[in-house]
Design a protein around this motif. Structure first.
Motif, PDB file in Angstrom:
ATOM      1  N   LYS A 198       2.803  11.052   7.109  1.00 41.40           N
ATOM      2  CA  LYS A 198       4.157  10.872   6.629  1.00 41.40           C
ATOM      3  C   LYS A 198       4.057  11.288   4.788  1.00 41.40           C
ATOM      4  O   LYS A 198       4.725  12.518   4.588  1.00 41.40           O
ATOM      5  CB  LYS A 198       4.968  10.849   7.003  1.00 41.40           C
ATOM      6  N   GLU A 199       3.831   9.928   4.660  1.00 36.09           N
ATOM      7  CA  GLU A 199       3.903   9.671   2.969  1.00 36.09           C
ATOM      8  C   GLU A 199       2.764   8.408   2.640  1.00 36.09           C
ATOM      9  O   GLU A 199       2.884   7.458   2.944  1.00 36.09           O
ATOM     10  CB  GLU A 199       5.942   9.036   2.373  1.00 36.09           C
ATOM     11  N   ILE A 200       2.826   9.065   1.493  1.00 34.65           N
ATOM     12  CA  ILE A 200       1.551   7.484   0.669  1.00 34.65           C
ATOM     13  C   ILE A 200       1.956   7.675  -0.599  1.00 34.65           C
ATOM     14  O   ILE A 200       2.166   8.812  -1.569  1.00 34.65           O
ATOM     15  CB  ILE A 200      -0.152   7.811   1.444  1.00 34.65           C
ATOM     16  N   VAL A 201       2.125   6.263  -1.672  1.00 34.85           N
ATOM     17  CA  VAL A 201       3.139   5.960  -2.371  1.00 34.85           C
ATOM     18  C   VAL A 201       2.010   4.893  -2.767  1.00 34.85           C
ATOM     19  O   VAL A 201       2.410   4.214  -2.226  1.00 34.85           O
ATOM     20  CB  VAL A 201       4.567   6.455  -2.740  1.00 34.85           C
ATOM     21  N   SER A 202       1.428   4.929  -4.567  1.00 34.62           N
ATOM     22  CA  SER A 202       0.976   3.936  -5.309  1.00 34.62           C
ATOM     23  C   SER A 202       2.224   2.942  -5.507  1.00 34.62           C
ATOM     24  O   SER A 202       3.271   3.339  -5.603  1.00 34.62           O
ATOM     25  CB  SER A 202       0.525   4.188  -6.260  1.00 34.62           C
ATOM     26  N   ARG A 242      -0.137  -6.764  -7.907  1.00 32.44           N
ATOM     27  CA  ARG A 242      -1.090  -6.167  -6.897  1.00 32.44           C
ATOM     28  C   ARG A 242      -0.847  -4.971  -7.047  1.00 32.44           C
ATOM     29  O   ARG A 242       0.314  -4.897  -6.553  1.00 32.44           O
ATOM     30  CB  ARG A 242      -1.518  -6.602  -6.187  1.00 32.44           C
ATOM     31  N   LYS A 243      -1.889  -4.218  -7.283  1.00 31.24           N
ATOM     32  CA  LYS A 243      -1.387  -2.867  -6.808  1.00 31.24           C
ATOM     33  C   LYS A 243      -1.655  -2.526  -5.696  1.00 31.24           C
ATOM     34  O   LYS A 243      -2.694  -2.786  -4.561  1.00 31.24           O
ATOM     35  CB  LYS A 243      -2.664  -1.817  -7.877  1.00 31.24           C
ATOM     36  N   VAL A 244      -0.455  -2.134  -4.803  1.00 29.78           N
ATOM     37  CA  VAL A 244      -1.296  -1.501  -3.073  1.00 29.78           C
ATOM     38  C   VAL A 244      -0.497   0.149  -2.723  1.00 29.78           C
ATOM     39  O   VAL A 244      -0.229   0.344  -4.062  1.00 29.78           O
ATOM     40  CB  VAL A 244      -0.097  -2.836  -2.230  1.00 29.78           C
ATOM     41  N   VAL A 245      -0.934   0.052  -1.357  1.00 22.40           N
ATOM     42  CA  VAL A 245      -0.554   1.989  -1.788  1.00 22.40           C
ATOM     43  C   VAL A 245       0.672   1.534  -0.548  1.00 22.40           C
ATOM     44  O   VAL A 245       0.483   1.108   0.554  1.00 22.40           O
ATOM     45  CB  VAL A 245      -1.764   2.562  -0.977  1.00 22.40           C
ATOM     46  N   ASN A 246       1.837   2.169  -0.703  1.00 23.17           N
ATOM     47  CA  ASN A 246       2.950   2.381   0.702  1.00 23.17           C
ATOM     48  C   ASN A 246       3.386   3.636   1.421  1.00 23.17           C
ATOM     49  O   ASN A 246       2.782   4.267   0.534  1.00 23.17           O
ATOM     50  CB  ASN A 246       3.824   2.088   0.333  1.00 23.17           C
ATOM     51  N   PHE A 247       2.659   3.332   2.977  1.00 19.29           N
ATOM     52  CA  PHE A 247       2.522   4.254   3.623  1.00 19.29           C
ATOM     53  C   PHE A 247       2.847   4.222   4.674  1.00 19.29           C
ATOM     54  O   PHE A 247       4.039   3.600   5.460  1.00 19.29           O
ATOM     55  CB  PHE A 247       1.206   4.314   4.060  1.00 19.29           C
ATOM     56  N   THR A 248       3.601   5.812   5.265  1.00 15.56           N
ATOM     57  CA  THR A 248       4.466   6.065   6.281  1.00 15.56           C
ATOM     58  C   THR A 248       3.584   7.047   7.248  1.00 15.56           C
ATOM     59  O   THR A 248       3.538   7.979   6.527  1.00 15.56           O
ATOM     60  CB  THR A 248       5.854   6.631   5.835  1.00 15.56           C
ATOM     61  N   MET A 249       3.916   7.136   8.468  1.00 15.25           N
ATOM     62  CA  MET A 249       3.155   7.493   9.379  1.00 15.25           C
ATOM     63  C   MET A 249       4.018   7.143  10.548  1.00 15.25           C
ATOM     64  O   MET A 249       4.401   6.414  10.645  1.00 15.25           O
ATOM     65  CB  MET A 249       1.155   7.102   9.742  1.00 15.25           C
TER      66      MET A 249
END
Length: 198
Positions: free
Chosen positions: A157-161, A172-179
Motif C-alpha cells: 500500500k505504501e512505502i516511505v523512507s 539509521r535509514k529505513v524503509v517504512n511500509f504498509t501492506m
C-alpha cells in the motif's frame, strides 16, 4: 270385347306416388332428426366427460401447486440451514487462523524487517513495519505470495523512507511500509492440498 277404362288411373297413380314420396320425405326427416339427436347426445356426452376430466385435473393441479409451494418453502429452509452450517464450519475452521498467521509470519519475515503493527479485519490482514531496504520489502511480498498456503494476494500500500534511532547519536535509514494480504480459509487450504495429490 274391348274394355276401356275411363277412370283417371294416371292421376290415381300420380297421387299414390306423391303420397309415397311424402311418406318417404317424412320418414327421412324423422330419421334425420333422430340421427342429429343421437350425434348431439354423443358429442354432449363427450363434452361432459371432458369437462369432468378438466375439473378433476384442475383440482389435482391446485393440490400440486400447494405441494410445490410447500417444497419451495422447505428448499428455502434447507438453503438457510446449509448457510448456517457453513458459517459454523467456517468459524470452527478459522479459529486456528491467528495461530497460522503468527507462526508463518515469523518464518517468512527475513532479517532486517521489523513489524510495528498487525491488524486483522475479517480475512484481510494489514502489516506495518520497517525494513533495512526496498529489497527486504520485496522479499516480504514474495514470501507472502509464495511461502505459505495460508496467505494470498499481498499488496504493497505504501512505502516511505525514514530513519530510526538505535542509540542516542546513531540514526539509521529505513524503509517504512504498509501492506495488506488475505488469509485463506482452512477448507480452501485442505481443498488445494487434495487437488495437488495425484
Amino acid at each position: 270385347m274391348i274394355l276401356i277404362n275411363l277412370l283417371p288411373h294416371r292421376e290415381a297413380a300420380r297421387k299414390r306416388r306423391k303420397e309415397v314420396f311424402q311418406m318417404a320425405m317424412f320418414g327421412a326427416l324423422v330419421v334425420g332428426l333422430l340421427a342429429a339427436a343421437g350425434v348431439y347426445a354423443v358429442f354432449q356426452g363427450l363434452i361432459d366427460g371432458q369437462q369432468e376430466r378438466n375439473t378433476y385435473l384442475q383440482s389435482e393441479i391446485a393440490v400440486l401447486n400447494r405441494q410445490i409451494k410447500d417444497v419451495q418453502g422447505l428448499e428455502g429452509e434447507i438453503a438457510a440451514l446449509r448457510e448456517r452450517q457453513k458459517a459454523v464450519e467456517d468459524l470452527q475452521a478459522d479459529r486456528n487462523l491467528p495461530v497460522y498467521l503468527l507462526s508463518d509470519l515469523a518464518q517468512l519475515l527475513p532479517e532486517g524487517v521489523y513489524l510495528s503493527s498487525l491488524k486483522q479485519n475479517g480475512l484481510q490482514v494489514e502489516l506495518k513495519g520497517s525494513a533495512q531496504s526496498n529489497e527486504r520489502v520485496s522479499e516480504v511480498l514474495r514470501n507472502l505470495a509464495n511461502g505459505s498456503p495460508w496467505f494470498t494476494k499481498p499488496v504493497l500500500k505504501e512505502i516511505v523512507s525514514g530513519t530510526v534511532e538505535i542509540a542516542p547519536k546513531d540514526l539509521r535509514k529505513v524503509v517504512n511500509f504498509t501492506m495488506t494480504f488475505m488469509l485463506v480459509r482452512s477448507t480452501e487450504v485442505n481443498q488445494q492440498a487434495q487437488e495437488r495429490r495425484p
